[in-house]
Structures are given as structure tokens and as C-alpha cells.
Design a protein around this motif. Structure first.
Motif, PDB file in Angstrom:
ATOM      1  N   GLU A   1       0.807  -1.222   0.000  1.00  0.00           N
ATOM      2  CA  GLU A   1       0.000   0.000   0.000  1.00  0.00           C
ATOM      3  C   GLU A   1       0.840   1.272   0.000  1.00  0.00           C
ATOM      4  N   ASP A   2       2.128   1.182   0.357  1.00  0.00           N
ATOM      5  CA  ASP A   2       2.989   2.358   0.307  1.00  0.00           C
ATOM      6  C   ASP A   2       3.878   2.374  -0.937  1.00  0.00           C
ATOM      7  N   HIS A   3       3.593   1.518  -1.921  1.00  0.00           N
ATOM      8  CA  HIS A   3       4.390   1.475  -3.147  1.00  0.00           C
ATOM      9  C   HIS A   3       4.171   2.744  -3.965  1.00  0.00           C
ATOM     10  N   ARG A   4       5.163   3.138  -4.737  1.00  0.00           N
ATOM     11  CA  ARG A   4       5.093   4.365  -5.526  1.00  0.00           C
ATOM     12  C   ARG A   4       3.945   4.360  -6.540  1.00  0.00           C
ATOM     13  N   LEU A   5       3.470   3.154  -6.954  1.00  0.00           N
ATOM     14  CA  LEU A   5       2.411   3.059  -7.954  1.00  0.00           C
ATOM     15  C   LEU A   5       1.034   2.797  -7.328  1.00  0.00           C
ATOM     16  N   ALA A   6       0.975   2.677  -6.018  1.00  0.00           N
ATOM     17  CA  ALA A   6      -0.269   2.277  -5.361  1.00  0.00           C
ATOM     18  C   ALA A   6      -1.384   3.317  -5.525  1.00  0.00           C
ATOM     19  N   ALA A   7      -1.040   4.564  -5.741  1.00  0.00           N
ATOM     20  CA  ALA A   7      -2.059   5.609  -5.863  1.00  0.00           C
ATOM     21  C   ALA A   7      -2.759   5.589  -7.223  1.00  0.00           C
ATOM     22  N   LEU A   8      -2.207   4.868  -8.192  1.00  0.00           N
ATOM     23  CA  LEU A   8      -2.817   4.801  -9.522  1.00  0.00           C
ATOM     24  C   LEU A   8      -4.035   3.892  -9.501  1.00  0.00           C
ATOM     25  N   ASP A   9      -5.037   4.227 -10.352  1.00  0.00           N
ATOM     26  CA  ASP A   9      -6.205   3.353 -10.497  1.00  0.00           C
ATOM     27  C   ASP A   9      -5.869   2.121 -11.326  1.00  0.00           C
ATOM     28  N   ALA A  10      -4.940   2.264 -12.257  1.00  0.00           N
ATOM     29  CA  ALA A  10      -4.473   1.167 -13.092  1.00  0.00           C
ATOM     30  C   ALA A  10      -2.999   1.415 -13.392  1.00  0.00           C
ATOM     31  N   VAL A  11      -2.243   0.352 -13.543  1.00  0.00           N
ATOM     32  CA  VAL A  11      -0.795   0.472 -13.699  1.00  0.00           C
ATOM     33  C   VAL A  11      -0.387   0.157 -15.136  1.00  0.00           C
ATOM     34  N   PRO A  12       0.147   1.142 -15.871  1.00  0.00           N
ATOM     35  CA  PRO A  12       0.691   0.852 -17.201  1.00  0.00           C
ATOM     36  C   PRO A  12       1.893  -0.089 -17.068  1.00  0.00           C
ATOM     37  N   LEU A  13       2.016  -1.017 -17.985  1.00  0.00           N
ATOM     38  CA  LEU A  13       3.145  -1.951 -17.920  1.00  0.00           C
ATOM     39  C   LEU A  13       4.469  -1.211 -17.911  1.00  0.00           C
TER      40      LEU A  13
ATOM     41  N   PRO B   1      -7.787 -12.461  -4.626  1.00  0.00           N
ATOM     42  CA  PRO B   1      -8.337 -12.037  -3.332  1.00  0.00           C
ATOM     43  C   PRO B   1      -7.461 -10.994  -2.638  1.00  0.00           C
ATOM     44  N   ALA B   2      -8.113 -10.173  -1.830  1.00  0.00           N
ATOM     45  CA  ALA B   2      -7.413  -9.105  -1.122  1.00  0.00           C
ATOM     46  C   ALA B   2      -6.410  -9.675  -0.123  1.00  0.00           C
ATOM     47  N   MET B   3      -5.295  -8.958   0.033  1.00  0.00           N
ATOM     48  CA  MET B   3      -4.279  -9.309   1.016  1.00  0.00           C
ATOM     49  C   MET B   3      -4.062  -8.115   1.934  1.00  0.00           C
ATOM     50  N   PRO B   4      -3.723  -8.352   3.196  1.00  0.00           N
ATOM     51  CA  PRO B   4      -3.526  -7.237   4.132  1.00  0.00           C
ATOM     52  C   PRO B   4      -2.432  -6.279   3.649  1.00  0.00           C
ATOM     53  N   ARG B   5      -2.684  -4.997   3.855  1.00  0.00           N
ATOM     54  CA  ARG B   5      -1.699  -3.934   3.587  1.00  0.00           C
ATOM     55  C   ARG B   5      -1.224  -3.920   2.137  1.00  0.00           C
ATOM     56  N   THR B   6      -2.105  -4.300   1.220  1.00  0.00           N
ATOM     57  CA  THR B   6      -1.783  -4.240  -0.204  1.00  0.00           C
ATOM     58  C   THR B   6      -2.960  -3.658  -0.974  1.00  0.00           C
ATOM     59  N   VAL B   7      -2.703  -3.296  -2.229  1.00  0.00           N
ATOM     60  CA  VAL B   7      -3.765  -2.880  -3.147  1.00  0.00           C
ATOM     61  C   VAL B   7      -3.618  -3.684  -4.433  1.00  0.00           C
ATOM     62  N   LEU B   8      -4.720  -3.946  -5.093  1.00  0.00           N
ATOM     63  CA  LEU B   8      -4.725  -4.675  -6.363  1.00  0.00           C
ATOM     64  C   LEU B   8      -5.038  -3.692  -7.474  1.00  0.00           C
ATOM     65  N   ARG B   9      -4.163  -3.635  -8.486  1.00  0.00           N
ATOM     66  CA  ARG B   9      -4.356  -2.683  -9.580  1.00  0.00           C
ATOM     67  C   ARG B   9      -4.293  -3.430 -10.921  1.00  0.00           C
ATOM     68  N   PRO B  10      -5.286  -3.194 -11.810  1.00  0.00           N
ATOM     69  CA  PRO B  10      -5.236  -3.816 -13.136  1.00  0.00           C
ATOM     70  C   PRO B  10      -4.065  -3.276 -13.948  1.00  0.00           C
ATOM     71  N   LEU B  11      -3.547  -4.108 -14.824  1.00  0.00           N
ATOM     72  CA  LEU B  11      -2.475  -3.693 -15.719  1.00  0.00           C
ATOM     73  C   LEU B  11      -3.073  -3.221 -17.047  1.00  0.00           C
ATOM     74  N   ILE B  12      -2.480  -2.172 -17.616  1.00  0.00           N
ATOM     75  CA  ILE B  12      -2.980  -1.595 -18.871  1.00  0.00           C
ATOM     76  C   ILE B  12      -1.799  -1.238 -19.781  1.00  0.00           C
ATOM     77  N   ASP B  13      -2.161  -0.865 -21.005  1.00  0.00           N
ATOM     78  CA  ASP B  13      -1.206  -0.356 -22.013  1.00  0.00           C
ATOM     79  C   ASP B  13      -0.043  -1.310 -22.299  1.00  0.00           C
ATOM     80  N   PRO B  14      -0.318  -2.514 -22.821  1.00  0.00           N
ATOM     81  CA  PRO B  14      -1.619  -3.101 -23.161  1.00  0.00           C
ATOM     82  C   PRO B  14      -2.233  -3.811 -21.957  1.00  0.00           C
ATOM     83  N   VAL B  15      -3.480  -4.261 -22.117  1.00  0.00           N
ATOM     84  CA  VAL B  15      -4.132  -5.075 -21.081  1.00  0.00           C
ATOM     85  C   VAL B  15      -3.712  -6.528 -21.302  1.00  0.00           C
TER      86      VAL B  15
END
Length: 323
Positions: free
Chosen positions: A176-188, A254-268
Motif C-alpha cells: 500500500e505504500d508502493h510508488r504506484l499504489a495511488a494509480l487506479d491502473a498500472v501501465p506496464l 483475493p485481497a491481502m492485508p496492507r496491499t492494493v490490487l491494480r489492473p495492468l494496462i497499455d496493453p491489457v
């Protein structure tokens, strides 16, 4: 020698196990019997048929011409026996491997199949990877599994059947403190320079690690080195938290403690999930499982690859060859 008036199906099952394994020790383990008992059954069948079925040496076992001839007949006899038992309610539970407890696609197919076949028992199992499950399928300790069929060794693929079910969009699990965690989706491209966990070193999930290598190739994304093999969700979460690397997953993970799940995009990127079973499987619950997979795939458009999406050519061929 006159032809026998009766053949014990057990002898045919012993013969077929050896014919498929070409190895008496592996065949005996698959049938859960002693190798001596297996050899005795094969010799008895040879005596009753008046034919030598195998050429045995200290280094290898091969089928004779008579053995090759017997294989399709033995297969049909055993299929008919299994179908008869199933028709009269004598089939045991269908053992269905979902890989892991949060596998959304597999769970939905199983739930629909249970609705379609309420009088038959479909039992869930969790083998954590199709490569590991494939060995259990061939040994008869599982009936059906789900996973990336194209990622299996060709020797395993040749001995199994499959049905494509869904192209699952892939995702990344981030602390959850990763530099990309604030994004709604993560570009590859944003993962360049990262080291991502994808099951490296786990012998049960090599098909997933292979998919990661194909996805990360040329994008500057590394695969995390092997970690101690974790058994159970709590241990997996503990090891992943200690390691701190992003984890390659699918959007339904499934959700894991202290993490966030973000879809990958560009490409999917998508992971092709198939229903996988051993050849000649006959079971009324299995018929319902296949029907459930077909219905859900059609209703939900599960086999559509998103526009501009990414799927390895070897996986695309799995869909094309089944159409």
C-alpha cells in the motif's frame, strides 16, 4: 489358445496405466498398488489374451504390436464401465481443483455446475498451480483442474484434454505504500525497473512463471527470485509482505492485508484459463462442469481479448485450435 470369455476390467486398467506411462513404477503409483501386483496383473492379461503386450528391458518399456492394438479397445471398455457406473449413480465425487481459494472464474464455473447437477457431488480441491495439478490428474487423484494449458510441458499437454474458458485480465498486487499504489491502473511501462514475484522456483506453478517471462520480456521488468515455498494463505501473505515485491496476479485475486490490487494496462495483458482433465474421463458431474464453463463463457464474453490486449501467440493458438 481360445479367446477368454471374460476379462477383468482391473486387468485392462492395469494394462492401460502401463501403456500410458511406459513405466511400471509410475503406473503402480498412479493406481495406488504395489509394482509386483501390477506386473502380476499385466502377466495375467497377457496369458488370458495369449499375446505379449510389452517389451520389457532394464532401461525401457515399449508396447508390442498387440499392445498397440489393445489400447483403443481397453480405453473403450473402461469408458463404458465408467459410464455405466455413473448412469446408475455409482460414480464417486468429481474432484475439481480450483488452484487457490479465491479463484473467481473456477469458483463460478463450479457453482453453476452444482446447480446443473444437484444430485452429483463436485468436491473442490486447491493444488496451487496447473503444473502440479497435471501430475495429480494423470495419477487419478484429481479429475479436473483450471489453469494455463499452453504453459504446460508438451508431454503433459499430449496426455490431457482442455477447454478454453476465460481470458482473465491481469493485475499487480502492490504494497500500500508502493510508488504506484495511488494509480487506479498500472501501465506496464511503469513497472520498468521493478522486480515482480511470479512464482519463480515453485515447481507447481511453472506455467504462471512462463507467462510472466513472456509478458516482461523487453519491458525492463524483472522476475523476483525464488522464495521459501509457502503453504497456506497466511504463510503466503507473510512471505510476500516480508519480501515487499509487487506480485503478478489477475483482477479477481483475493485481497491481502496492507496491499492494493491494480489492473495492468497499455496493453491489457490477459491470462487464458482453461478447464483441463485427463483423457477418457467419464462422470455426470464432469458433463455439468463442461456445460457450465461453456454457458458462462458465452454469457459473459469471457473469451474475448480486450481491444489492444496482450496474449502470447502460443495461448492464442489454444483458442484457435479449439474453435
Amino acid at each position: 489358445m481360445p479367446a477368454p470369455s471374460h476379462l477383468d476390467p482391473r486387468l485392462l486398467r492395469a494394462f492401460l496405466a502401463v501403456a500410458e506411462e511406459l513405466h511400471f513404477t509410475r503406473a503402480a503409483a498412479r493406481l495406488h498398488i504395489a509394482q509386483q501386483a501390477l506386473s502380476r496383473d499385466v502377466r495375467r492379461l497377457e496369458r488370458e489374451l495369449g499375446a505379449e503386450l510389452f517389451v520389457r528391458s532394464t532401461r525401457q518399456v515399449t508396447l508390442t504390436a498387440d499392445g498397440e492394438c489393445l489400447v483403443p479397445y481397453a480405453s473403450r471398455v473402461l469408458q463404458a464401465q465408467d459410464a455405466l457406473l455413473a448412469a446408475f449413480g455409482q460414480a464417486g465425487p468429481l474432484l475439481v481443483d480450483l488452484n487457490y481459494r479465491g479463484a473467481a472464474t473456477a469458483r463460478r464455473v463450479l457453482h453453476r455446475a452444482r446447480e446443473l447437477a444437484p444430485d452429483h457431488e463436485l468436491m473442490a480441491r486447491y493444488e496451487s498451480g496447473l503444473t502440479g495439478a497435471a501430475e495429480e490428474l494423470l495419477a487419478g487423484r484429481l479429475d479436473v483442474s483450471f489453469g494455463r494449458f499452453a504453459g504446460l510441458d508438451p508431454v503433459l499437454r499430449a496426455r490431457l484434454e482442455h477447454q478454453p474458458v476465460r481470458c482473465e485480465p491481469m493485475a499487480v498486487v502492490l504494497p500500500e505504500d508502493h510508488r504506484l499504489a495511488a494509480l487506479d491502473a498500472v501501465p506496464l511501462a511503469a513497472l520498468a525497473g521493478e522486480t515482480v514475484y511470479a512464482g519463480a522456483g515453485n515447481p507447481r506453478t511453472t506455467e504462471w512463471t512462463d507467462l510472466a517471462r513472456r509478458l516482461f520480456d523487453g519491458r525492463g521488468i524483472g522476475i523476483a527470485p525464488p522464495v521459501p515455498l509457502a503453504v497456506g494463505e497466511e504463510e503466503f501473505e507473510r512471505i510476500m509482505a516480508k519480501m515487499g515485491n509487487p506480485i503478478l496476479a489477475v483482477v479477481g485475486f483475493p485481497a491481502m492485508p496492507r496491499t492494493v490490487l491494480r489492473p495492468l494496462i497499455d496493453p491489457v495483458p490477459v491470462s487464458l484459463v482453461s478447464l483441463v482433465w485427463r483423457k477418457r474421463l467419464v462422470h455426470p458431474g464432469f458433463d455439468a462442469l463442461r456445460r457450465a464453463a461453456l454457458e458462462l463463457s458465452a454469457e459473459e464474453g469471457w473469451l474475448r481479448v480486450p481491444s489492444g490486449g496482450w496474449l502470447p501467440a502460443i495461448d492464442a493458438d489454444v483458442i484457435r485450435l479449439r474453435d
